[in-house]
Design a protein around this motif. Structure first.
Motif, mmCIF file in Angstrom:
data_model
loop_
_atom_site.group_PDB
_atom_site.id
_atom_site.type_symbol
_atom_site.label_atom_id
_atom_site.label_comp_id
_atom_site.label_asym_id
_atom_site.label_seq_id
_atom_site.Cartn_x
_atom_site.Cartn_y
_atom_site.Cartn_z
ATOM 1 N N UNK A 1 -34.558 -26.531 -20.051
ATOM 2 C CA UNK A 1 -35.503 -26.358 -19.040
ATOM 3 C C UNK A 1 -36.936 -26.665 -19.717
ATOM 4 N N UNK A 2 -37.224 -26.375 -21.109
ATOM 5 C CA UNK A 2 -38.428 -26.684 -21.633
ATOM 6 C C UNK A 2 -38.504 -28.161 -21.750
ATOM 7 N N UNK A 3 -37.572 -28.891 -22.122
ATOM 8 C CA UNK A 3 -37.667 -30.054 -22.325
ATOM 9 C C UNK A 3 -38.028 -30.628 -20.896
ATOM 10 N N UNK A 4 -37.154 -30.285 -19.827
ATOM 11 C CA UNK A 4 -37.706 -30.701 -18.436
ATOM 12 C C UNK A 4 -39.056 -30.485 -17.949
ATOM 13 N N UNK A 5 -39.471 -29.256 -18.484
ATOM 14 C CA UNK A 5 -40.773 -29.021 -18.062
ATOM 15 C C UNK A 5 -41.620 -30.110 -18.641
ATOM 16 N N UNK A 6 -41.577 -30.279 -20.020
ATOM 17 C CA UNK A 6 -42.648 -31.236 -20.585
ATOM 18 C C UNK A 6 -42.528 -32.542 -20.286
ATOM 19 N N UNK A 7 -41.560 -33.079 -19.870
ATOM 20 C CA UNK A 7 -41.013 -34.308 -19.426
ATOM 21 C C UNK A 7 -41.471 -34.515 -17.978
ATOM 22 N N UNK A 8 -41.183 -33.753 -17.092
ATOM 23 C CA UNK A 8 -41.455 -33.889 -15.490
ATOM 24 C C UNK A 8 -42.616 -33.013 -15.024
ATOM 25 N N UNK A 9 -43.076 -32.215 -15.757
ATOM 26 C CA UNK A 9 -44.138 -31.156 -15.380
ATOM 27 C C UNK A 9 -43.670 -30.199 -14.558
ATOM 28 N N UNK A 10 -42.183 -29.887 -14.323
ATOM 29 C CA UNK A 10 -41.404 -28.869 -13.719
ATOM 30 C C UNK A 10 -40.010 -29.185 -13.570
ATOM 31 N N UNK A 11 -39.248 -28.360 -13.174
ATOM 32 C CA UNK A 11 -37.699 -28.307 -13.113
ATOM 33 C C UNK A 11 -37.508 -26.967 -12.285
ATOM 34 N N UNK A 12 -36.158 -27.106 -11.660
ATOM 35 C CA UNK A 12 -35.766 -25.908 -10.925
ATOM 36 C C UNK A 12 -34.503 -25.433 -11.960
ATOM 37 N N UNK A 13 -34.580 -24.023 -12.160
ATOM 38 C CA UNK A 13 -33.643 -23.517 -12.717
ATOM 39 C C UNK A 13 -32.644 -22.581 -11.645
ATOM 40 N N UNK A 14 -31.445 -23.481 -11.389
ATOM 41 C CA UNK A 14 -30.634 -22.751 -10.218
ATOM 42 C C UNK A 14 -29.624 -22.262 -11.156
ATOM 43 N N UNK A 15 -29.407 -21.116 -10.833
ATOM 44 C CA UNK A 15 -28.192 -20.306 -11.225
ATOM 45 C C UNK A 15 -27.618 -19.185 -10.566
ATOM 46 N N UNK A 16 -26.390 -18.649 -10.646
ATOM 47 C CA UNK A 16 -25.828 -17.478 -9.936
ATOM 48 C C UNK A 16 -26.758 -16.152 -10.153
ATOM 49 N N UNK A 17 -26.720 -15.422 -9.104
ATOM 50 C CA UNK A 17 -27.519 -14.177 -9.194
ATOM 51 C C UNK A 17 -26.725 -13.448 -10.237
ATOM 52 N N UNK A 18 -27.704 -12.772 -11.044
ATOM 53 C CA UNK A 18 -27.431 -11.912 -12.218
ATOM 54 C C UNK A 18 -27.076 -12.550 -13.688
ATOM 55 N N UNK A 19 -27.330 -13.586 -13.690
ATOM 56 C CA UNK A 19 -27.160 -14.359 -14.977
ATOM 57 C C UNK A 19 -28.350 -14.524 -15.862
ATOM 58 N N UNK A 20 -29.727 -13.876 -15.373
ATOM 59 C CA UNK A 20 -30.464 -13.810 -16.333
ATOM 60 C C UNK A 20 -31.775 -14.799 -15.863
ATOM 61 N N UNK A 21 -31.918 -15.504 -14.773
ATOM 62 C CA UNK A 21 -33.124 -16.512 -14.631
ATOM 63 C C UNK A 21 -34.483 -15.841 -14.917
ATOM 64 N N UNK A 22 -34.447 -14.565 -14.704
ATOM 65 C CA UNK A 22 -35.973 -14.054 -15.178
ATOM 66 C C UNK A 22 -35.957 -14.046 -16.789
#
Length: 193
Positions: free
Chosen positions: A35-56
């Motif tokens: 996610x950090x690599x994508x954030x730096x390369x594209x200025x953003x990204x989507x973290x899509x994951x199932x409920x309860x796996x710790x997106x926060x």
């Protein structure tokens, strides 16, 4: 890992010590690095994951890594549904990031855009925008989307260690695609033109 075998390099993973009540899970570390690599390369990204796996937790760890990269004057805005406010605030507090973060509910974005509202920083002061439940911003015709787009697209006032005037945007959702591909495209337009 099945599709992107070499994408995660273990030397990129932070050797950070997590707060006591958090477990250092391998899949979360991989998500932080990627996610950090994508954030730096594209200025953003989507973290899509199932409920309860710790997106926060993943999002908070990326925030911490970004503050280390950008500098300790970094300002972060977390946009969240009202029901998730206490979860975000306690996680940010546990990671020691309270001084860098402002919180706002997804229905109050007009308060950030309103230059006369002294209770919130103006859009140009933020370096990183984190949007939880980002699928709620899939419709470009809504007023809340318009406010969020202004917040995300207003150039940063100060350039930090990442040397880019554009803001970084992290989108978190368990359901980024609801009905049609435009749902995802409209979310991506928050950090891409």
């Amino acid at each position: 890992i099945e599709y992107f075998k070499g994408a995660i390099h273990k030397e990129d993973v932070l050797d950070e010590k997590l707060p006591k009540k958090y477990v250092d899970l391998e899949y979360q570390k991989d998500a932080v690095v990627d996610g950090f690599k994508r954030l730096m390369k594209h200025n953003g990204f989507i973290l899509a994951d199932v409920v309860g796996l710790g997106k926060t937790v993943v999002g908070t760890r990326i925030i911490k890594k970004y503050i280390q990269k950008n500098g300790y004057n970094t300002k972060v805005l977390i946009v969240h549904p009202p029901a998730l406010e206490s979860n975000w605030k306690s996680t940010i507090r546990d990671f020691g990031l309270t001084n860098f973060v402002e919180f706002i509910t997804n229905g109050s974005l007009h308060k950030i855009v309103d230059a006369d509202n002294y209770h919130y920083s103006n859009p140009e002061y933020f370096d990183l925008i984190v949007i939880d439940e980002s699928h709620k911003f899939r419709n470009t015709a809504s007023g809340q989307y318009a406010f969020l787009e202004i917040i995300c697209k207003t150039p940063r006032r100060n350039i930090g260690g990442d040397a880019n005037r554009r803001k970084k945007v992290m989108l978190l959702s368990a359901t980024p695609l609801n009905n049609k591909p435009d749902d995802i495209a409209n979310q991506i337009y928050l950090f891409q033109d």
